[in-house]
Design a protein around this motif. Structure first.
Motif, PDB file in Angstrom:
ATOM      1  N   VAL A  31      -3.010 -30.832  11.887  1.00  0.00           N
ATOM      2  CA  VAL A  31      -2.185 -30.483  13.231  1.00  0.00           C
ATOM      3  C   VAL A  31      -2.131 -29.050  13.365  1.00  0.00           C
ATOM      4  O   VAL A  31      -2.162 -28.564  14.546  1.00  0.00           O
TER       5      VAL A  31
ATOM      6  N   ILE B 210      -5.401 -27.582  14.597  1.00  0.00           N
ATOM      7  CA  ILE B 210      -5.755 -27.845  16.021  1.00  0.00           C
ATOM      8  C   ILE B 210      -4.730 -27.217  16.838  1.00  0.00           C
ATOM      9  O   ILE B 210      -5.066 -26.887  18.025  1.00  0.00           O
TER      10      ILE B 210
ATOM     11  N   LEU C  39       5.774 -34.696  24.084  1.00  0.00           N
ATOM     12  CA  LEU C  39       4.696 -34.604  22.926  1.00  0.00           C
ATOM     13  C   LEU C  39       3.475 -35.800  23.478  1.00  0.00           C
ATOM     14  O   LEU C  39       2.298 -36.017  23.311  1.00  0.00           O
ATOM     15  N   TRP C  40       4.168 -36.970  23.650  1.00  0.00           N
ATOM     16  CA  TRP C  40       3.653 -38.432  23.759  1.00  0.00           C
ATOM     17  C   TRP C  40       2.896 -38.135  25.139  1.00  0.00           C
ATOM     18  O   TRP C  40       1.797 -38.476  25.128  1.00  0.00           O
TER      19      TRP C  40
ATOM     20  N   PHE D  49       0.025 -35.931  25.045  1.00  0.00           N
ATOM     21  CA  PHE D  49      -1.187 -36.550  24.102  1.00  0.00           C
ATOM     22  C   PHE D  49      -2.022 -37.489  24.882  1.00  0.00           C
ATOM     23  O   PHE D  49      -2.929 -37.519  24.981  1.00  0.00           O
ATOM     24  N   PHE D  50      -0.976 -38.679  25.444  1.00  0.00           N
ATOM     25  CA  PHE D  50      -1.572 -40.012  25.804  1.00  0.00           C
ATOM     26  C   PHE D  50      -1.871 -39.527  27.318  1.00  0.00           C
ATOM     27  O   PHE D  50      -3.164 -40.176  27.934  1.00  0.00           O
TER      28      PHE D  50
ATOM     29  N   TRP E  16      -4.935 -32.332  23.104  1.00  0.00           N
ATOM     30  CA  TRP E  16      -4.470 -32.468  21.800  1.00  0.00           C
ATOM     31  C   TRP E  16      -3.908 -31.155  21.241  1.00  0.00           C
ATOM     32  O   TRP E  16      -3.042 -30.962  20.397  1.00  0.00           O
TER      33      TRP E  16
ATOM     34  N   SER F  29      -0.381 -30.645  22.223  1.00  0.00           N
ATOM     35  CA  SER F  29       0.656 -31.482  21.684  1.00  0.00           C
ATOM     36  C   SER F  29       0.868 -31.209  19.986  1.00  0.00           C
ATOM     37  O   SER F  29       1.873 -31.513  19.576  1.00  0.00           O
ATOM     38  N   SER F  30      -0.345 -30.643  19.585  1.00  0.00           N
ATOM     39  CA  SER F  30      -0.123 -30.348  18.160  1.00  0.00           C
ATOM     40  C   SER F  30       0.662 -29.004  17.932  1.00  0.00           C
ATOM     41  O   SER F  30       1.721 -29.081  17.202  1.00  0.00           O
TER      42      SER F  30
ATOM     43  N   ALA G 115       4.299 -30.203  18.155  1.00  0.00           N
ATOM     44  CA  ALA G 115       4.661 -30.880  17.090  1.00  0.00           C
ATOM     45  C   ALA G 115       5.200 -30.030  15.964  1.00  0.00           C
ATOM     46  O   ALA G 115       6.097 -30.024  15.267  1.00  0.00           O
TER      47      ALA G 115
END
Lengths: 272, 320
Positions: free
Chosen positions: B49, B52, B277-278, B281-282, B287, B290-291, B294
């Motif tokens: 994570v 990335i 974050l969700w 990502f989705f 990516w 969102s990493s 996180a």
């Protein structure tokens, strides 16, 4: 301790439990509602349960979830018990601080982080997302819960029983299976059940770790909930609640009878 | 048997050494297998994570560059290293959305932790003061909802809080209100959802601390003329403090990253970092960003997580 149970104590407990249970009770009640409107009572009916069993998508998802939960709980119980033994029996080994950190951190780690990080691992090592990856993800976080449950039992465990067995010539392995395992078995069983329900319930980590063809029941329920509240989902939820409640009830009855048996044995032993 | 009953707390370390227990290979495996598992499936993923979060988004699979490849050897690895950037973190500071999401997550998590403490304390206290025969049943009743699915418990509140939902029907029937209250899709609904879902996590550690408490201390204080409220703050609360810390951390940390509750009960206005974050990502399929989200969330949680681990370690030491 002098137990004077004041009126304040009783009221706060009653209100607290009402808060905890009323939403679940309402959910169950309205799964038997005749009307499609979840919040208006129109008479008793079990037709939503019938609908449920004709919903192939939901049944497939339930089957995937049951298999993932069974496999991951079983592997997590083995790994978690080993981790608990490592933490209680070996007070000094290289990397123990890191190890206990890795056991406790997943307990409180936000699920989005665990899910994202596992997904990125699976992509990095080129593992296709699906049944296997969800199972691996569930093993990883639920083994830590098993470790904590088993550890709390191991801490109060009387080591002199093991020493006695080994003084009498039992090998460590034999001692473990003849003495240690039966004593910590209730903790292992509740660890397994906890791991099973954690896997059964998980939405966030499964959404990250799963791929096409391995939609779990919570993922399915979630995608339907986003479209609105329906009595069909209430029915599905009621079945899940019933399964868990029966499981917990059986476990507590078994534990209780084991406890009674143990006390009887101890009394018998002391009389001799 | 009598001798066994008295030696309840043996020191584990000498026993392990004396019994030749540590020498068998089987015992080494007890450490090595879970160690490697957690190392590979818990620690390594975090390093990925982190890596990335320093990468750049690309239209490819996986959707980021650089991708470290073993076959390119060390030179290729060093080349790729040069491509790592801090751009994602800069992006997070430039766009107010992320900052606001972090701030509102901290606020919502902190406020709901305090409410959960205020709601949970009287319950835990009442349980600790209950007749001893009743306590196991009460304990079981607190744990039981924890076994029921989180998603189901959150879902149950949708039907209650909706404008035409059960709470509004009830209040209108009582005559307290004329027009339905708008609770669903507001922050109030999120608070209710968090307090409800995490209440057992607060009550259990509080109960564990309060049950061990010697209540005669409070009685002594009251006999000496201390009013009940100040006896509470001077005696009961300090003695329950380990439970308060453990319970608060068990609520605060997961609430910070909560996704299901803000998504199902909150409105489109509500920003929480787990939801951000969700979506990143989705929905945006970004990516690297969102990493980075996180990583920052994890940094914010390092102190609470360490507090929790200390409280946990201390309570385990006491049990020994």
């Amino acid at each position: 301790m002098n137990t004077t149970w004041s009126r304040f104590n009783i009221v706060s407990i009653v209100l607290g439990f009402a808060f905890l249970y009323i939403p679940i009770v309402l959910l169950i009640v309205f799964s038997f509602n005749e009307s499609r409107l979840v919040t208006v009572w129109a008479g008793f009916s079990t037709k939503w349960y019938g609908e449920l069993f004709r919903n192939q998508g939901l049944i497939d998802a339930a089957w995937v979830t049951a298999r993932v939960a069974f496999i991951s709980a079983t592997v997590a119980t083995v790994l978690g018990t080993m981790a608990a033994l490592a933490l209680t029996r070996y007070t000094r080994f290289r990397g123990r601080v890191l190890f206990s950190g890795m056991v406790f951190a997943p307990l409180v780690m936000p699920e989005v982080i665990t899910g994202l990080s596992l997904l990125l691992l699976f992509v990095a090592i080129g593992l296709d997302r699906g049944f296997l990856t969800v199972t691996l993800a569930h093993i990883t976080f639920s083994m830590c819960f098993v470790a904590v449950v088993v550890q709390s039992r191991l801490i109060s465990f009387d080591r002199s029983l093991e020493e006695a067995a080994m003084d009498l010539g039992a090998t460590p392995v034999k001692t473990f299976f003849a003495i240690t395992l039966p004593v910590i078995l209730p903790a292992i069983v509740s660890g397994w059940m906890l791991a099973f329900t954690l896997s059964l319930d998980d939405l966030v980590i499964a959404s990250f770790a799963s791929g096409p063809g391995a939609t779990t029941l919570p993922m399915k329920i979630y995608s339907q909930v986003r479209l609105g509240v329906t009595p069909e989902i209430n029915a599905a939820c009621t079945i899940l609640i019933a399964i868990v409640a029966v499981g917990v009830l059986i476990a507590s009855v078994v534990n209780k009878s084991r406890e009674v048996q143990r006390q009887r044995d101890e009394q018998a032993a002391q009389r001799h | 048997m009598v001798q066994l009953a008295t030696s309840d707390h043996p020191d584990p370390a000498p026993a392990a050494a004396a019994g030749g227990f540590g020498k068998a290979i089987g015992n080494r495996l007890v450490i090595i297998v879970p160690y490697l598992w957690l190392f590979f499936f818990f620690l390594v993923p975090f390093l990925i994570v982190f890596k990335i979060s320093l990468s750049t988004t690309a239209i490819a699979m996986p959707p980021y560059v650089p991708v470290f490849r073993l076959e390119e050897g060390l030179a290729g690895f060093l080349d790729s290293l040069g491509e790592l950037t801090l751009d994602n973190y800069l992006w997070l500071t430039e766009d107010a959305l992320y900052f606001n999401a972090y701030v509102s997550s901290i606020t919502i998590a902190a406020v709901s932790t305090l409410i959960t403490l205020a709601v949970g304390f009287p319950i835990a206290y009442g349980m600790a003061r209950a007749p001893a025969a009743l306590r196991p049943t009460l304990l079981m009743l607190v744990i039981l909802p924890f076994w029921t699915s989180f998603l189901i418990r959150v879902y149950a509140w949708i039907g209650i809080l909706k404008p035409e939902g059960l709470l509004n029907q009830f209040l209108i029937w009582l005559g307290v209100i004329d027009t339905p209250l708008l609770i669903l899709n507001t922050n109030t609904a999120i608070y209710i959802g968090i307090v409800y879902s995490y209440l057992p996590f607060m009550v259990l550690p509080l109960y564990a601390a309060l049950e061990k408490m010697d209540y005669s201390l409070v009685e002594a204080a009251q006999d000496l003329g201390c009013p009940p409220i100040s006896a509470f703050w001077k005696i009961t609360f300090p003695l329950a403090l380990p439970g308060v810390v453990a319970g608060s951390m068990l609520v605060f940390i997961p609430a910070m990253g909560e996704f299901v509750i803000p998504d199902l009960l909150g409105g489109s206005q509500t920003l929480m970092i787990g939801k951000t974050l969700w979506n990143e990502f989705f929905n945006n399929r970004d990516w690297p960003v969102s990493s980075a989200v996180a990583v920052i969330l994890l940094l914010l949680l390092v102190v609470p997580i360490m507090l929790f681990q200390q409280a946990q370690a201390r309570s385990l030491e006491k049990d020994r």
